[in-house]
Design an enzyme around this catalytic site. Structure first.
Site, PDB file in Angstrom:
ATOM      1  N   SER A  57       0.843  -1.198   0.000  1.00  0.00           N
ATOM      2  CA  SER A  57       0.000   0.000   0.000  1.00  0.00           C
ATOM      3  C   SER A  57       0.882   1.253   0.000  1.00  0.00           C
ATOM      4  O   SER A  57       1.676   1.440  -0.904  1.00  0.00           O
ATOM      5  CB  SER A  57      -0.966  -0.042   1.189  1.00  0.00           C
ATOM      6  OG  SER A  57      -1.984   0.922   1.052  1.00  0.00           O
TER       7      SER A  57
ATOM      8  N   GLU B 240      -9.330  -5.801  -3.693  1.00  0.00           N
ATOM      9  CA  GLU B 240      -8.726  -4.753  -2.864  1.00  0.00           C
ATOM     10  C   GLU B 240      -9.751  -3.998  -2.013  1.00  0.00           C
ATOM     11  O   GLU B 240      -9.596  -3.852  -0.800  1.00  0.00           O
ATOM     12  CB  GLU B 240      -7.999  -3.724  -3.753  1.00  0.00           C
ATOM     13  CG  GLU B 240      -6.868  -4.266  -4.593  1.00  0.00           C
ATOM     14  CD  GLU B 240      -5.542  -4.328  -3.872  1.00  0.00           C
ATOM     15  OE1 GLU B 240      -5.494  -4.050  -2.656  1.00  0.00           O
ATOM     16  OE2 GLU B 240      -4.545  -4.664  -4.532  1.00  0.00           O
TER      17      GLU B 240
ATOM     18  N   HIS C 162      -7.365  -6.019   0.327  1.00  0.00           N
ATOM     19  CA  HIS C 162      -6.175  -5.187   0.505  1.00  0.00           C
ATOM     20  C   HIS C 162      -5.513  -5.503   1.844  1.00  0.00           C
ATOM     21  O   HIS C 162      -6.177  -5.492   2.871  1.00  0.00           O
ATOM     22  CB  HIS C 162      -6.607  -3.713   0.453  1.00  0.00           C
ATOM     23  CG  HIS C 162      -5.499  -2.717   0.454  1.00  0.00           C
ATOM     24  ND1 HIS C 162      -4.736  -2.458  -0.660  1.00  0.00           N
ATOM     25  CD2 HIS C 162      -5.045  -1.875   1.423  1.00  0.00           C
ATOM     26  CE1 HIS C 162      -3.871  -1.495  -0.384  1.00  0.00           C
ATOM     27  NE2 HIS C 162      -4.028  -1.133   0.884  1.00  0.00           N
TER      28      HIS C 162
END
Length: 522
Positions: A209, A329, A429
């Site tokens: 990320s 995600e 995610h």
């Protein structure tokens, strides 16, 4: 009390009295390493030497918004048993302070083995997080691959990225302070890691990320050239940085939230840190969602070009790179709102509009997804379309530009589904973090620790280790992982049984390629 628990209590006690030098020898289970600033003493964890809270930079409090500097050398031995403080930030991160330039090292041995070095930059969108999450514990990765693992704390949010150059000229580097911290940490690795059994000529950076976005930015930052030799980004990309004028508008909004006029901007250097954290909740003047965004700035000093615009950064063309994403995600971002699981077709367009983050007809998107996936529910379409338009686009762009540059890039998609919440979160995610670290049983992991999770973790962690070791992620447990090339777009699908695919979700990719992509924060 077990030996490991006893050592951690002792480490916590040492942290409680601050960074005080200690003399004496504790025996072989408390290894001592030499750094350029002084000696540090760690502990053993299952045969791995662990050093937590090693200072790589001086206290940033007295130098708020300024470039970091190396620490003042110390005499004696400093205990390295407890994680150092995290940067001031919103949320629940414990132990915050502006004195936050600390890193952590896991190594199989303090010898001359010259092991590959894997340096992890944490996520949190430049705003939150630290290198001390249980998911980032490097002991299992160090043991599995005979590698040295490093995690890093650095300045975040306004402390690391507030752009003050147009208001306080002597703070012209403030918009890059957080990135300059990472560069200082990589210089520490270059100068010290051989003493921890590592090879300064084989340094791989990897991050998820925001951590991946930090890496993409460093790939275009001249001062970072030569400090790392492989890179891997996990659901984290930075196509463009914040422009200086947008960054200036954000600083003005930040000042307004603090009830300061622009001519009072210099007072930011002395305000209490909690006030600066609180003020960041003010509405961002550029983005139509969330608090004030602070991230890398095209400041024409540290960063003189956008990371992946208009092309892949030439300075990093020879660095082998993994670029990855997860299949679902946005189930992490949007999964806390129960209405996103119960939305009907009539309400889907209204859900898509604020969450796709690109300007495209939601009715067109819905019609196309219903054609492609007639079995999808409205909720399935919501999560799939927002993933493809918002979280996946940047990774595609970076992979395409690397391919056009002729630079090596291996692309993956994580399909392994979390068993959490009955499986409804899919491959969300952050799910790849415990898999890459081989930490499926760690506190906070949502992979489960069953046979499929462990097989997927073995495949992913060994691929990252192989990249660190040789510059190529292939290993015997994988089908041949081909580099990404146009038009095939070869992609490794990580699941309990990994497989290769050409252009997975290609029709979704083509749908959103019809409209421009704007990096959030730009």
């Amino acid at each position: 009390m077990g030996e490991t628990s006893r050592r951690r209590v002792l480490g916590g006690a040492a942290a409680g009295v601050g960074w005080m030098a200690a003399g004496g020898a504790w025996g072989a289970d408390h290894p001592v390493a030499q750094t350029t600033a002084g000696r540090v003493r760690g502990y053993l964890d299952g045969g791995v030497r662990v050093f937590r809270g090693v200072r790589y930079g001086a206290d940033t409090g007295p130098r708020r918004f300024q470039p970091p500097v190396p620490p003042t050398p110390w005499r004696g031995i400093v205990e390295a048993h407890a994680y150092g403080p995290a940067s001031p930030q919103p949320g629940r991160e414990p132990n915050q302070a502006e004195d936050c330039l600390f890193l952590n090292v896991w190594t199989p041995g303090l010898d001359a083995a010259r092991r590959p070095v894997m340096v992890y930059f944490h996520g949190g969108a430049y705003s939150t997080g630290s290198g001390s999450s249980p998911l980032y514990d490097g002991a299992r990765l160090a043991r599995r691959g005979d590698v040295v693992v490093v995690t890093v704390n650095h300045r975040l949010n306004a402390f690391g990225y507030a752009y003050l150059a147009r208001l306080v000229p002597e703070l012209a580097d403030s918009g890059a302070a957080g990135q300059l911290d990472l560069i200082l940490a990589l210089r520490w690795v270059r100068d010290n890691i051989a003493g921890f059994g590592g090879d300064p000529a084989r340094v791989m950076v990897f991050g998820q990320s925001g951590g991946g976005a930090k890496i993409a930015t460093l790939m275009a930052t001249p001062a970072a050239a030569g400090l790392f030799h492989r890179a891997a980004t996990m659901s984290g990309q930075q196509v463009t940085a914040s422009g200086p004028l947008n960054a200036h508008q954000r600083t003005l909004a930040f000042l307004d939230a603090l009830k300061l006029k622009p001519e009072q901007a210099a007072e930011l250097r002395t305000l209490p840190a909690p006030r600066l954290v609180e003020a960041q909740a003010a509405r961002d003047p550029i983005l139509p969602f969330g608090g004030i965004y602070f991230g890398p700035v095209l400041d024409e000093r540290s960063l003189t070009r956008h990371p992946f615009y208009p092309d892949a950064p030439p300075q990093s063309a020879k660095i082998p790179m993994i670029i990855g994403n997860t299949h679902d995600e946005t189930r992490a971002f949007l999964g806390n709102d129960e209405t996103n699981f119960t939305v009907g077709w009539d309400g889907l367009a209204a859900k898509l509009i604020p969450n796709m983050r690109v300007d495209i007809s939601p009715e067109l998107v819905i019609a196309e997804y219903r054609r492609l996936y007639p079995h999808y529910s409205p909720s399935d379409v919501l999560f799939a379309a927002t993933t493809a338009s918002r979280s996946w686009r940047g990774a595609i762009i970076e992979a395409e530009l690397r391919a056009l540059q002729g630079s090596p890039a291996w692309v993956y998609q994580l399909d392994f589904r979390s068993p959490a919440e009955g499986g409804r979160l899919g491959a969300f995610h952050t799910l790849d973090i415990p898999l890459v670290f081989d930490n499926t049983a760690a506190e906070g992991s949502r992979t489960g620790d069953g046979p499929e999770a462990r097989r997927t973790a073995a495949a992913m962690s060994e691929a990252f280790i192989a990249l660190a070791r040789t510059g190529d992620p292939n290993h015997p447990a994988l089908p041949r992982w081909e580099p990404y090339a146009l038009p095939r777009r070869q992609t490794m699908i990580f699941d309990a049984e990994p497989r290769m695919a050409d252009d997975p979700r290609g029709e979704e990719r083509a749908l959103f390629a019809r409209v421009p992509y704007v990096q959030p924060g730009t």
